[in-house]
Design an enzyme around this catalytic site. Sequence first.
Site, PDB file in Angstrom:
ATOM      1  N   GLY A  11      43.001  37.423  57.725  1.00 12.89           N
ATOM      2  CA  GLY A  11      42.244  38.527  58.304  1.00 12.89           C
ATOM      3  C   GLY A  11      41.761  38.229  59.702  1.00 12.89           C
ATOM      4  O   GLY A  11      40.667  38.637  60.100  1.00 12.89           O
ATOM      5  N   HIS A  12      42.586  37.533  60.491  1.00 10.47           N
ATOM      6  CA  HIS A  12      42.145  37.040  61.802  1.00 10.47           C
ATOM      7  C   HIS A  12      41.931  38.139  62.837  1.00 10.47           C
ATOM      8  O   HIS A  12      41.339  37.896  63.874  1.00 10.47           O
ATOM      9  CB  HIS A  12      43.152  36.020  62.352  1.00 10.47           C
ATOM     10  CG  HIS A  12      44.454  36.614  62.802  1.00 10.47           C
ATOM     11  ND1 HIS A  12      45.407  37.049  61.904  1.00 10.47           N
ATOM     12  CD2 HIS A  12      44.965  36.845  64.035  1.00 10.47           C
ATOM     13  CE1 HIS A  12      46.448  37.524  62.581  1.00 10.47           C
ATOM     14  NE2 HIS A  12      46.202  37.417  63.874  1.00 10.47           N
ATOM     15  N   CYS A 110      26.491  43.078  49.063  1.00  5.41           N
ATOM     16  CA  CYS A 110      26.478  44.081  47.992  1.00  5.41           C
ATOM     17  C   CYS A 110      26.761  43.469  46.619  1.00  5.41           C
ATOM     18  O   CYS A 110      26.700  44.160  45.607  1.00  5.41           O
ATOM     19  CB  CYS A 110      27.458  45.207  48.280  1.00  5.41           C
ATOM     20  SG  CYS A 110      29.188  44.723  48.151  1.00  5.41           S
ATOM     21  N   TYR A 137      33.975  47.264  44.811  1.00  5.72           N
ATOM     22  CA  TYR A 137      34.100  46.216  45.829  1.00  5.72           C
ATOM     23  C   TYR A 137      33.248  45.006  45.458  1.00  5.72           C
ATOM     24  O   TYR A 137      33.691  43.854  45.537  1.00  5.72           O
ATOM     25  CB  TYR A 137      33.677  46.773  47.187  1.00  5.72           C
ATOM     26  CG  TYR A 137      33.681  45.782  48.315  1.00  5.72           C
ATOM     27  CD1 TYR A 137      34.879  45.317  48.851  1.00  5.72           C
ATOM     28  CD2 TYR A 137      32.489  45.309  48.862  1.00  5.72           C
ATOM     29  CE1 TYR A 137      34.884  44.405  49.904  1.00  5.72           C
ATOM     30  CE2 TYR A 137      32.481  44.401  49.910  1.00  5.72           C
ATOM     31  CZ  TYR A 137      33.686  43.949  50.427  1.00  5.72           C
ATOM     32  OH  TYR A 137      33.687  43.046  51.454  1.00  5.72           O
ATOM     33  N   HIS A 180      31.295  51.135  58.857  1.00  6.24           N
ATOM     34  CA  HIS A 180      29.949  50.788  58.439  1.00  6.24           C
ATOM     35  C   HIS A 180      28.925  51.435  59.380  1.00  6.24           C
ATOM     36  O   HIS A 180      29.281  52.053  60.371  1.00  6.24           O
ATOM     37  CB  HIS A 180      29.779  49.268  58.422  1.00  6.24           C
ATOM     38  CG  HIS A 180      30.460  48.611  57.272  1.00  6.24           C
ATOM     39  ND1 HIS A 180      31.630  47.885  57.408  1.00  6.24           N
ATOM     40  CD2 HIS A 180      30.149  48.569  55.954  1.00  6.24           C
ATOM     41  CE1 HIS A 180      32.000  47.417  56.225  1.00  6.24           C
ATOM     42  NE2 HIS A 180      31.128  47.816  55.330  1.00  6.24           N
TER      43      HIS A 180
END
Length: 323
Positions: A11-12, A110, A137, A180
């Site tokens: 996820g760079h 979360c 999630y 977000h």
Amino acid sequence: MDKNAKIYIAGHRGLVGSALMRNLRARGYENFVTRTHAELDLTSQAAVEAFFATEKADYVFLAAAKVGGIHANNEYPAEFIRDNLTIQTNVIHAAYKNKVRRLLFLGSSCIYPKLAPQPMKEEHLLTGPLEPTNRPYALAKIAGIEMCWSYNRQYGTQYLAVMPTNLYGPGDNYHPQNSHVIPALIRRFHEAKRANASSVTVWGTGTPRREFMYSEDMADACVYLMNLPDAQFVPLLGQDRNDGLPPLMNIGVGDDLSIRELAETVKEVVGFEGEIEFDTSKPDGTPRKLMDVGRLNAMGWTASTPMKNGLAVAYSDFIAGNG
């Protein structure tokens, strides 16, 4: 981590992964292995196992995930639980098979119960019901923590889960519906400023309190933890126990503000001169989410970026990408 170690950042290109890359480069690390989503589908077990077998990374930062705000979590619950479970299962197991030295699994605040005591301590995990809007999630991330713990106990691996608070900064997702709260507000105030609008509408009552952390601070904390000597790192991993504290570390700033205060701060940074209105028909989410970062602070690390400074950089980044 020695400077020649091979480091894989899953996820760079995202908010978290790109901040990790910048922090590591600034410290003199250069031996990175990265793949875009087009180059490596982390939901494919065969592809992930072939990648790990070929590259033989020494250290892994697992920052790849399907993420989003309240709207996205409500709209796509199946994708949120399926994709996140699959990604983390594939990467953690492949890391074990290929003898990765240490792995850092990034989660989210979360994971804690909706009505957890404030501030939230690591031991509050699994002590009450989750916030329904992001339960799929959160459950995926909780499963990832448990998986790290299970591999540590059974195989002696060094996998640590970190739970950052709400993040913002360069490389954020500014999608009008699926972002977000901070990137959503930056976009909304910026567009209202350009349109000379008289007001901006913010979801909810404005009363929930949230903690926000600049992404570069989060990355610095992650690299700090990964560089701890064994004498400090191994006791965090739960290799010798099946109860008590999981291999989990909160990462945050230790204070919070209301959504109303946040909106006013973003408004000031963007330079919007109209009014702020609140749509109380929209959900507020969890009343308060403040991390207890006492354990991390006691180990010698604290956040250092004032919020207005971080927001100014984030806004400049937004303008550079969106005009």
